[in-house]
Design an enzyme around this catalytic site. Sequence first.
Site, PDB file in Angstrom:
ATOM      1  N   SER A 149     -38.258  -5.880   7.525  1.00 34.36           N
ATOM      2  CA  SER A 149     -36.975  -5.286   7.177  1.00 34.36           C
ATOM      3  C   SER A 149     -37.057  -4.441   5.913  1.00 34.36           C
ATOM      4  CB  SER A 149     -35.930  -6.401   7.065  1.00 34.36           C
ATOM      5  OG  SER A 149     -34.643  -5.873   7.066  1.00 34.36           O
ATOM      6  N   LYS A 182     -39.350  -4.989  12.050  1.00 30.92           N
ATOM      7  CA  LYS A 182     -37.890  -5.077  12.172  1.00 30.92           C
ATOM      8  C   LYS A 182     -37.293  -3.788  11.620  1.00 30.92           C
ATOM      9  CE  LYS A 182     -33.872  -7.888  11.163  1.00 30.92           C
ATOM     10  NZ  LYS A 182     -33.068  -6.785  10.648  1.00 30.92           N
TER      11      LYS A 182
END
Length: 443
Positions: free
Chosen positions: A357, A382
């Site tokens: 992320s 991600k």
Amino acid sequence: MMRVLLCNCSASLPLPTVTPSKPQTLFTTTTTTTTSTTLNWPQKTLISALTGALSLGLAVSPLSSLALPSPLNQPQNHSTEYCRQEEREDSFDAAPESITDEGIVEEAWEIVNDSFLDTGRHRWSPDTWLRKKEDILATSIQTRSKAHDMIRRMLASLGDPYTRFLSPAEFSKMGRYDMTGIGINLREVPDENGAVKLKVLGLILDGPAHTAGVRQGDEVLAVNGVDVKGKSAFEVSSLLQGPNETFVTVQVKHGNCGPVQSIEVQRQLVARTPVLYRLEQIENGATFVGYVRLKEFNALARKDLFTAMKRLQDLGASSFILDLRDNRGGLVQAGIEIAKLFLNEGETVLVNKNTASASEIVASALHDNCRAVLVGERTFGKGLIQSVFELHDGSGVIVTIGKYVTPNHMDINGNGIEPDFQKFPAWIEVTKHLSKCHRLQEG
């Protein structure tokens, strides 16, 4: 209904240029937010203007129904119609504790309807989602527990593993991402004349600012007597920060037609420092390198990392190793500001399969701008951004609202980022790799 969010991941879209000497692209996003910070580091120049940035969200709650204080300054030249509309929005949220079980489910439905981004699974459509609402309205929900179960099933039907429900206990843990330390979410909002105002578009329920009297929709005018006109949301969030249990005075205007009030708020930090650091000697002691491990991108990440870098540089560090292994992400805006700190040559970023992320945003931003080499394993992959919305009963929903790609236009989601080296290279190899990257970039 007012949408509120806490962003604990990442996103991607083009941004306007902020006069850099040479454009540096961090990443690509779907909304436009510009933040500029100037840092003066001895012996090195950091790029403080970027052509890429991301939207920011913090932990917040629904509209609160606080009483208006006594008028101090009445703003001028606002239409009666606009003021009445604002009053209707405020009164909508009165007595949130009285919301029904059906109302909680419908609230979650509305958030998804307004915000959800289908990232390619094609299991969502406005028509099918509208039928979900019709099912809700036709159902009698007897308990709050059953309402929460219905929300879980409703979100699961989207087929998105990152869109999910949070119980009140789970949502309360999100306070560690509050970047202000007083529990508010600041957003830059254009007014009718094109100027930008800083407004409170979210409050942590029963948080410091909420308890002291700050209201949803308030415009922030000053912090500790410092006029914030022209400052970004991040800059003002930084002004609000300070040691735990100390006080900060915030001057706010309550709505477009309300009074101006100075409110003293006691800071209440729940975040813990995510930074560990030490000085390393390499090349037989000839070179000093600052090693910094960042465990997550929380409210203290940028501030504590800045402090660590300054101390290491004072001790002689000429380059840095940023360890993002097992860092699963956090606040997007913290990632942006941290990427700025490392926009110099000769850096190394350590990554592994649990680097995800916001960590992947920072790693790819530095790598694709020839500011760092990546060492370790392929990252998690991600590439989606979620926002976290609090419901009226203290529970919440996390909803996917966007995705990001790297500066080189690679889709991270499901793919991850391949490192340059699997094992730590000799420092001369780092230098050669970055030099080659620069030559290719210059074309």
